[in-house]
Design an enzyme around this catalytic site. Sequence first.
Site, short mmCIF file in Angstrom:
data_model
loop_
_atom_site.label_atom_id
_atom_site.label_comp_id
_atom_site.label_asym_id
_atom_site.label_seq_id
_atom_site.Cartn_x
_atom_site.Cartn_y
_atom_site.Cartn_z
N LYS A 89 -5.88 4.98 -7.60
CA LYS A 89 -4.72 4.13 -7.89
C LYS A 89 -4.18 4.35 -9.30
O LYS A 89 -2.99 4.15 -9.56
CB LYS A 89 -5.07 2.66 -7.69
N GLU B 236 1.29 -5.82 -6.37
CA GLU B 236 0.45 -6.44 -5.35
C GLU B 236 -0.90 -5.73 -5.37
O GLU B 236 -1.00 -4.60 -5.83
CB GLU B 236 1.09 -6.28 -3.97
N SER C 57 -11.63 8.27 -2.20
CA SER C 57 -10.55 7.67 -2.98
C SER C 57 -11.01 6.65 -4.01
O SER C 57 -10.33 6.41 -5.00
CB SER C 57 -9.54 7.02 -2.04
#
Lengths: 269, 392
Positions: free
Chosen positions: B86, B108, B375
Amino acid sequence: MSRLAETFAELERRGSCAYIPYICAGDPDLNFTAELVRTLDKNGADIFEIGLPFSDPIADGPVIQAAMKRSLAAGFRTEKVFELISDMRKSSVSKPFVVMSYFNPIFKYGVKRFCEDLSSSGGDALLVVDLPPEESQYLRNHCRNTGLDIIRLVTPTTEESRLDYLLSDASGYVYAVSVAGTTGQRDNVHNNVPSLIQKTRGKTSLPIAIGFGISRPEHVRSAVSMGSSGVIEGSQLISMYSANLDDRAHALRNIAEHAESMKSSTGTK
Amino acid sequence: MNKNGYFGDFGGFFVPEILVSALKELDREYRSLSTDMEFADELSHLLETYAGRPTPLFSAKNLSKECGGAKIYLKREDLLHTGSHKINNALGQALLAKRIGKTRIIAETGAGQHGVATATACALLGLRCEIFMGEVDVERQKSNCYRMNLLGAKLNVVKGGSRTLKDAINEAMRDYAATSDDTHYLIGSVVGPHPYPTMVRDFQSVIGREARSQILSLEGRLPDALVACVGGGSNSIGLFHPFVADASVRMFGVEAGGKGINSGMHSASVVKGTDGVLHGAMTLVLQDEDGQINETHSVAAGLDYPAVGPEHAFFSRSKRVEYRAISDDEAVSAFHHLSESEGIVPALESAHAISFASKLANDMSREQSIIVCLSGRGDKDVNQIAAMEGKL
């Protein structure tokens, strides 16, 4: 001439401005919605905006979110909005009905079928909150084919250079969003409304109605003095009955009184 | 992508008028910055010196041996600063926001990883930050909530709707409608209206670019398959995109099968969804026959979302990417398995990809190779799993 155009022309002749209540279909159930429409019809409403509930209403504040949630929880189905309008026409409510919806329920129902069913049930116009003209080609064609007006929103963030394009397929009236944000009550009519009306007025001869934050007679008087041809009220009406659902008759009496005071403030134009 | 951000039939710009001018401005600014070498250099510098790029491509020999087939490589996005991929996008968009004069960032978050990455980027770049997170997710990801506060972000707990990622996005969009003059909405996945699906994909494609050159130098040839989990779909698009033109490379997006894809308790938007519009894009959506959005379920908060990025919907329709679902139980079992076999605790989201890749490897030969996008790391999930297993 569409029913909306006739309504605004008649109001103009009488020197009045349109009082447009927003009603969330099926909140808390369809019987109440029908009673609410009849009450408002007798007590000052000129046009009805009927909200079609959606599970994820990103342009709405907490009051309308809660109303949609109650309606869906009670089993609301898309076709009920057509039944509602058709029933109102049968019980001789002759004022215009504008259906306000998010796009996904319309898309899922079928755009063509939705426009046809809305038109044949006696509806007059469609306002699709999350469908800008960029994405409207298909809907626009079907609205034309079925004689429905397309209501467009202009907002405080809308650039003047966009207005020609934005309003190119608009008819009926233009919904001017008084303040950047979501639906819901506010203390005053925002001071950017006169400039919003002015810049919109430069681009269209359609009537301009103000919405978002309208909840009191003094808001109506402000909006009229700012040059508005209509006022849209939603969250306040919902708040008036949602706190009173165990005594519906009482809630409707309060709403009748309130609507009358709102309407009587529209006549000073 | 073509005009107005369409990928085939999917994507587009389904937004309230109040957001149109801010999104058009973002699109213009992003397009002008995407050819700005100074901006690219600044971002690369941060990715290298702050986030920890490039990330290793690790040959998971123990896991490969157990699976008894293709060689499994792990693209170690879990080793990045803040613990997941991210940060790639958060740094990119925060830099962009700063360049265009925004002073406040909203975002969010589902699992909290995007919230932490955004709070981190904002702390670094001196931007005010508010994060929206569903109440259910706050409950299952408490440590990430504390981290966001620690980093100076304000956490807004969302109590509407299903109280998960979908509702956090709704609430962030409502905030953005009122604040877009000074605020940038830093969406964390390849979802939302144009230009987000393209922009987030571009910021995440660094994963696939690195992986492509790493596998070529390690194996001397392209991989046979790529595997990544898909919630909104940002790590998967990031891995896949630089390989899209390589026809020999099969690609698998792994969705959350929850308690089973016929149970109604899952988040498999591509496998089970139908065409619809949510959060500004035409895409595949889990919805009822009236177009009301379904509630979803996954053990992994970051996958618990009823739609998917529009480019995934396109890749599914064009059959370039194959989509599969992995259940909660299979993901939790892979969470344990990778921890034991390789000493790597994967995020529950990534564990879905590990689980599917293990099955896939078994059907392939030893000469073949698979790259799995790991991830994120699983530290955030340890308490949740321990509690589920009655060990806390």
